[in-house]
Structure formats: C-alpha cells, structure tokens
Design an enzyme around this catalytic site. Structure first.
Site, PDB file in Angstrom:
ATOM      1  NE  ARG A 176       2.707  47.967 -17.660  1.00 37.30           N
ATOM      2  CZ  ARG A 176       3.660  49.208 -17.606  1.00 37.30           C
ATOM      3  NH1 ARG A 176       3.727  49.658 -16.484  1.00 37.30           N
ATOM      4  NH2 ARG A 176       4.304  49.482 -18.544  1.00 37.30           N
ATOM      5  CB  SER A 226       0.867  44.194 -23.763  1.00 34.91           C
ATOM      6  OG  SER A 226       1.505  45.287 -24.435  1.00 34.91           O
ATOM      7  CD  GLU A 296       0.314  44.625 -19.432  1.00 39.62           C
ATOM      8  OE1 GLU A 296      -0.263  45.451 -19.790  1.00 39.62           O
ATOM      9  OE2 GLU A 296       1.694  44.099 -19.551  1.00 39.62           O
TER      10      GLU A 296
END
Length: 302
Positions: A176, A226, A296
């Site tokens: 990520r 998320s 995130e």
C-alpha cells in the site's frame, strides 16, 4: 490580490472548471470536508500541464485529488489550490495487451471494460473504489495482487510542476505504498502490461471479487474504504472487532457493524468525528495488543 490574479490567469487560460471556496464534501466518498480556496478541474492532460505552469509561478500550495475515496479532508478545508483529476483525464487506449489510461478513470470501470476484452491482470480491482491514479499512488491491491505487478510506467506530476514518466522499478512499491506518497507525486497517466486471458474466466473472477466486497463491506453509507493498514501478519478489521469496537460511534460517524475497518458517515459526520474514532481505535489496539495502527486513508488538514 494574488489569489484573484491566479484565478483570473487560470480562467483566461481556459484550463477548465475554476471555482473559489468549493466544498470538498462534494468530492470525497466520505461526503466530508470543508472548502478549497481554489478548485480546478482541468479539461485534459494538456490543460493540467498549463494549470501547473500557472500555479507554480505563484507562491501557493497545491494538491491533487481523484474521486476522493481514500481521503479525509479537515472541516476547515484545504489551503491553496485543489486540482481534481476527473472525467476529463480518463482516456483509455489499448495496444494488444498494453493499455494506456488516464489517472482520472474509475478503477472499477477500467477493470470492468478490460475484463470484457478478455485481458487478465486487473481481476483484483473488482470492487476497489477510486481512480487509476489513486490506485498507483496507494499501490492498491487485493486477492494476492496489486498495481506493482501490472504497472509498466506512470506519468507523474511532481510538486515542483514537473510532469515525467517513471518506470515501475523507480516507483519504490511496497504494501500500500509507493514513491509517490513520499514525494507527493500524482499519477496522471499509467501504462499497464496485462495478459491475454479467457474472457469468461476473467469476467467471472472479477465479478466474484466485486460481489465479495458488496457482501462484506458497508457501501450503503458514505465511507472511504479501509481506514487502517493491516499490521501484518494481523488484519486491522479482525483486531478492531476483537477489541469490541464494532458499532462504536462518535458524532455522526461510526465503525461499521459489517466490517470493523470501515468508518461510515451515518449522520452528517464531520472530519472531527472520524478523527476521534481513529484515535480511539489506535489507543484501544495499543493498550490491548501493543500494536501500533497506521491509517491507510490520507488525512489532510488545513
């Protein structure tokens, strides 16, 4: 005075939509966020280049956004200029199994189009919100694959106004994460290397991923996907659920009853409500499991 001059120059250059004090709640999937001092939606890549040349001639901060699906914007808004890479930078060209795509194109839309052509490599994108540019920025992924596995190169807009092609090996991809996060670069275009596949198999797999997300994630409320990165090998949603935080509410925001790594806007939530929940989760997980949680989603404060 300088702001007025900048707006006049952008309007005179006919770069696209130019608006003052645009509420960013209209441009984020959380439906949260105060105004941008100046909001620009360029009408193409050439217009974006022109926009950047003008903006960088002024001493003013700027940032770019896509669909705002991974973004929490402060209630006070964003200082300076916000550039939106939207429908006007969403071109798609195919040369056999290589595709060139604009950073403003919906990632789900791209995956759907490509699957119908029988090209394999984007099945994991079924159900991932946001734009292609955002997917490169975050190295978006699921089901064992991510952008690092299919990106050949990206055309990147850097904070100093440079627009350059960056090869995969220079993107510093990891979980990520990409080089673009460290340097605040914006992916304007991407060239992806896919593979010829069986159309029926590709479409079936992508639909299965999309359905799985629909069944397990709360897209019936405004949200941003998320919220926390998985503190591998643990999973954020499982930790938050085990800590008894499912359904925890603050103001108009709530940890989803369906998926604990989602915070949903249930009643005109403010950024402050979401931030309060984020801090509560961090403290609870630290106290119970001695694990540090990291977001995130990108948090943008004035």
């Amino acid at each position: 005075m300088e702001t007025n001059q900048l707006i006049d120059e952008l309007v005179d250059a006919n770069v696209g939509k130019v608006v003052e004090q645009e509420p960013l709640s209209k441009h984020t999937t959380w439906k949260i966020g105060g105004p941008a001092d100046i909001f620009v939606e360029p009408n193409g890549v050439d217009a974006l280049e022109k926009t950047m040349k003008i903006i960088t001639s002024y001493d003013i901060t700027w940032r770019a956004i896509g669909r705002g699906s991974n973004l929490l914007v402060d209630d006070q808004g964003i200082e300076g200029v916000v550039i939106k890479l939207g429908q006007n930078i969403s071109h798609l060209e195919r040369d056999e199994s290589v595709i060139r795509v604009g950073g403003g194109l919906s990632f789900i839309k791209l995956a759907t189009i490509i699957s119908k052509d029988g090209l394999s490599g984007l099945e994991f994108a079924g159900g991932i919100p946001g734009t292609v540019g955002g997917a490169v920025f975050m190295n978006a992924g699921a089901h064992g694959s991510d952008m690092s596995q299919i990106l050949e190169k990206a055309r990147v807009l850097f904070p100093d106004g440079r627009l350059e092609w960056v090869n995969n090996e220079n993107m510093d991809f990891s979980y990520r994460t990409s080089r673009l996060q460290k340097e605040k670069g914006i992916c304007v275009e991407a060239i992806l290397q896919l593979q010829e596949g069986d159309k029926e198999t590709v479409v079936h797999e992508m639909k299965a991923h999309k359905n799985y997300r629909r069944e397990t994630q709360p897209w019936n409320y405004p949200c941003a996907g998320s919220v926390f990165r998985n503190p591998l090998p643990a999973h954020a949603g499982e930790l938050i659920e085990k800590a008894g935080l499912k359904g925890y509410r603050y103001g108009g925001a709530q940890i989803s009853e369906q998926h604990a790594n989602f915070i949903v806007n249930v009643d005109e939530a403010k950024a402050a409500d979401v931030l309060a929940i984020i801090e509560h989760v961090k403290k609870t997980i630290r106290d119970q499991y001695n694990i540090e949680m990291h977001t995130e989603v990108e948090i943008v404060k004035r």
